[in-house]
Design a protein around this motif. Structure first.
Motif, PDB file in Angstrom:
ATOM      1  N   TYR A  23       4.183   9.169  -3.345  1.00 35.20           N
ATOM      2  CA  TYR A  23       5.569   8.607  -3.096  1.00 35.20           C
ATOM      3  C   TYR A  23       6.278   8.702  -4.298  1.00 35.20           C
ATOM      4  O   TYR A  23       7.224   8.809  -4.184  1.00 35.20           O
ATOM      5  N   HIS A  31      -1.951 -10.475  -3.632  1.00 31.95           N
ATOM      6  CA  HIS A  31      -0.555 -10.011  -3.684  1.00 31.95           C
ATOM      7  C   HIS A  31      -0.326  -8.657  -3.570  1.00 31.95           C
ATOM      8  O   HIS A  31      -1.525  -7.764  -3.315  1.00 31.95           O
ATOM      9  N   SER A  54       7.181 -15.480   0.504  1.00 31.61           N
ATOM     10  CA  SER A  54       6.623 -14.840  -0.783  1.00 31.61           C
ATOM     11  C   SER A  54       6.597 -16.169  -1.868  1.00 31.61           C
ATOM     12  O   SER A  54       5.845 -16.443  -2.478  1.00 31.61           O
ATOM     13  N   TRP A  55       7.875 -16.839  -1.815  1.00 30.75           N
ATOM     14  CA  TRP A  55       8.260 -17.701  -3.014  1.00 30.75           C
ATOM     15  C   TRP A  55       8.444 -19.022  -2.368  1.00 30.75           C
ATOM     16  O   TRP A  55       8.541 -19.907  -3.417  1.00 30.75           O
ATOM     17  N   GLY A 113      14.250  -5.475  -8.502  1.00 32.60           N
ATOM     18  CA  GLY A 113      14.090  -5.998  -7.317  1.00 32.60           C
ATOM     19  C   GLY A 113      15.508  -5.806  -6.420  1.00 32.60           C
ATOM     20  O   GLY A 113      16.286  -5.423  -7.117  1.00 32.60           O
ATOM     21  N   LYS A 135       9.902  -0.427   4.269  1.00 34.16           N
ATOM     22  CA  LYS A 135      11.277  -0.904   3.995  1.00 34.16           C
ATOM     23  C   LYS A 135      11.113  -2.139   3.243  1.00 34.16           C
ATOM     24  O   LYS A 135      10.064  -2.187   2.682  1.00 34.16           O
ATOM     25  N   ASP A 136      12.004  -3.005   3.175  1.00 32.97           N
ATOM     26  CA  ASP A 136      12.024  -4.178   2.153  1.00 32.97           C
ATOM     27  C   ASP A 136      12.492  -5.282   3.194  1.00 32.97           C
ATOM     28  O   ASP A 136      12.944  -5.081   4.150  1.00 32.97           O
ATOM     29  N   ILE A 137      12.017  -6.540   2.547  1.00 33.86           N
ATOM     30  CA  ILE A 137      12.581  -7.788   3.384  1.00 33.86           C
ATOM     31  C   ILE A 137      14.085  -7.871   3.378  1.00 33.86           C
ATOM     32  O   ILE A 137      14.636  -8.584   4.149  1.00 33.86           O
ATOM     33  N   PHE A 153       2.404 -15.561   4.869  1.00 33.71           N
ATOM     34  CA  PHE A 153       2.038 -15.255   3.731  1.00 33.71           C
ATOM     35  C   PHE A 153       2.840 -15.762   2.710  1.00 33.71           C
ATOM     36  O   PHE A 153       4.136 -15.721   2.798  1.00 33.71           O
ATOM     37  N   GLY A 194      12.509  -1.419 -10.690  1.00 31.11           N
ATOM     38  CA  GLY A 194      11.727  -2.253 -11.882  1.00 31.11           C
ATOM     39  C   GLY A 194      12.343  -3.770 -11.914  1.00 31.11           C
ATOM     40  O   GLY A 194      11.790  -4.640 -12.351  1.00 31.11           O
ATOM     41  N   LEU A 205       4.774  -1.107   7.676  1.00 32.98           N
ATOM     42  CA  LEU A 205       6.140  -0.133   7.925  1.00 32.98           C
ATOM     43  C   LEU A 205       6.932  -0.316   6.370  1.00 32.98           C
ATOM     44  O   LEU A 205       6.801  -1.329   5.723  1.00 32.98           O
ATOM     45  N   TYR A 212      16.887 -15.012  -2.709  1.00 34.21           N
ATOM     46  CA  TYR A 212      17.772 -13.833  -3.404  1.00 34.21           C
ATOM     47  C   TYR A 212      19.005 -14.109  -3.318  1.00 34.21           C
ATOM     48  O   TYR A 212      19.915 -13.883  -3.813  1.00 34.21           O
ATOM     49  N   LEU A 221      14.782   3.708  -2.464  1.00 41.36           N
ATOM     50  CA  LEU A 221      13.970   3.202  -1.118  1.00 41.36           C
ATOM     51  C   LEU A 221      15.018   3.202  -0.037  1.00 41.36           C
ATOM     52  O   LEU A 221      14.612   3.282   1.169  1.00 41.36           O
ATOM     53  N   GLN A 263       0.780  -1.064   0.037  1.00 38.84           N
ATOM     54  CA  GLN A 263       0.035   0.114   0.059  1.00 38.84           C
ATOM     55  C   GLN A 263       0.914   1.358  -0.070  1.00 38.84           C
ATOM     56  O   GLN A 263       0.544   2.400  -0.508  1.00 38.84           O
ATOM     57  N   ALA A 264       2.134   1.081   0.556  1.00 39.82           N
ATOM     58  CA  ALA A 264       2.967   2.402   0.560  1.00 39.82           C
ATOM     59  C   ALA A 264       3.850   2.136  -0.670  1.00 39.82           C
ATOM     60  O   ALA A 264       4.871   1.661  -0.236  1.00 39.82           O
TER      61      ALA A 264
END
Ligand SMILES: Cc1c2[nH]c(c1CCC(=O)O)Cc1[nH]c(c(CCC(=O)O)c1C)Cc1[nH]c(c(CCC(=O)O)c1C)Cc1[nH]c(c(C)c1CCC(=O)O)C2
Length: 350
Positions: free
Chosen positions: A35, A319, A206-207, A94, A74-76, A241, A92, A72, A151, A44, A27-28
């Motif tokens: 944004y 998602h 996620s994966w 990741g 930020k990223d994983i 999730f 674009g 929050l 990753y 980021l 959402q953010a």
């Protein structure tokens, strides 16, 4: 500030609510013009390192859409530099990692993570939000070991996870050592987020849907059990999730979690039939958000109806929101879920 709207926390625990709580993954992000303006100037990473700005970005969807929780910004991968991982988030694409894990020695080199030392800016953002700004819960989060490992081993985003899965089955000792190190990081990171003020936690695997049930039980379930068991001590609701992971829904239900996240592939009704009795989160297909409002309304209503049939539903997308989604649609959708669920819930109690 005091949480005056705790519907998300109550729904997560399967308690009674006046309306179905709503929030949206991502959402953010880039669907918001405010944004996108900020992103012209800062990456980021730069946003997350400026707590006031990061708090502003996190709170925007609460102000603009009236959602029942903030997540929050930020990223994983935000904690990974603290472990010695050289990661950059490329537009674009990741997260891209220049020193991927290819051997036991690479796993051994990973350093211990200390939130106060490595991500003080994250903790400061949480404090600003929860002490001064928010009256809805703040969801803290972390990536789960499989998703982070994907990753770290592939060196970037992947569609097949070939290297990850080959490493997992061929180098089990190194794999389990990696899982343990990531679990240590996740547990200390989440405990620090809760201590700073986060009042619910989502673990993004996620994966992990790329694995079959048997491999999930051998290579993942033990570490997820350890993570959630230790996080139970925080006392806040725990959400899991993943995408394309319907075949794992019952495995997740076995974990000491409060909420099972569903993407759009399995309906809430089907999940209930399969014995998922815990609170569920989801599960509108985000693709519909760029289609006609009539279809969005029809499908969202069906999800709300299925959600109120059994206690415990948090409305979300299957998602994340993607950049082309019109923010007005998210506002309208939030209002629709609130109004329609209020109607159904008050009918039920009469
Ligand atoms: C797999 C994963 C990542 N990051 C995340 C996951 C798990 C959720 C999921 O399954 O999508 C989690 C995440 N990433 C971000 C958030 C912020 C909070 C929110 O959901 O609003 C959250 C919860 C910010 C972000 N993380 C990223 C962006 C977009 C890039 C940007 O605005 O700079 C945002 C807002 C970058 C990122 N980071 C990652 C990807 C795949 C991307 C997308 C690449 C792209 O589309 O550009 C890794």
């Amino acid at each position: 500030m005091k949480i005056t709207n705790d519907t998300l926390l109550r729904a997560a625990r399967g308690q009674q609510v006046e309306h179905t709580p709503v929030w949206f993954m991502r959402q953010a992000g880039r669907s918001q013009p405010e944004y996108r303006e900020i992103k012209k100037k800062y990456s980021l990473e730069e946003i997350t390192h400026q707590p006031e700005l990061c708090a502003y970005v996190t709170k925007l969807p609460v102000d603009n859409y009236d959602v029942d929780a903030a997540i929050l910004y930020k990223d994983i991968v935000t904690p990974l530099p603290g472990m010695g991982v050289d990661v950059k988030i490329k537009a674009g694409i990741g997260p891209v990692i220049s020193n991927p894990i290819r051997s036991v020695a690479d796993v051994e080199k990973l350093q211990e993570f200390h939130p106060e030392e490595h991500v003080p800016f994250v903790l400061e953002t949480i404090k600003i939000l929860t002490k001064e700004q928010l009256t809805v819960p703040l969801i803290g989060f972390a990536g789960a070991p499989f998703t982070l490992a994907s990753y770290m081993i592939e060196g970037g985003p992947s569609k097949s996870y070939n290297r990850t899965k080959a490493f997992m089955v061929s180098e089990p000792q190194a794999w389990f050592a990696l899982m343990d190190k990531l679990a240590d990081m996740i547990i200390t990171d989440i405990k620090a987020q809760v201590q700073a003020g986060a009042s619910a936690i989502q673990i993004f695997d996620s994966w992990v849907g790329a694995l079959n049930v048997e491999d999930y039980r051998i290579y993942i379930k033990p570490i997820m059990t350890r993570i959630f068991s230790e996080l139970r001590e925080t006392g806040v609701p725990l959400i899991t999730f993943g995408v394309g992971a319907s075949h794992l829904a019952n495995e997740w239900h076995d974990l000491p979690v409060d909420v099972v996240g569903l993407d759009w592939r399995l309906s809430i009704e089907e999940a209930r039939q399969r014995g998922i009795t815990k609170t569920v989160q989801g599960n509108l297909d985000p693709s519909y958000l760029i289609g006609s409002w009539d279809e969005i309304e029809k499908r969202a209503k069906r999800i709300v109806e299925q959600g109120v049939a059994h206690p415990g539903h948090i409305f979300n997308l299957g998602h994340g929101v993607f950049p082309e989604v019109d923010p007005d649609v998210l506002k309208r959708l939030t209002d629709l879920v609130h109004t329609y669920s209020r109607e159904l819930i008050s009918q039920k109690s009469n």
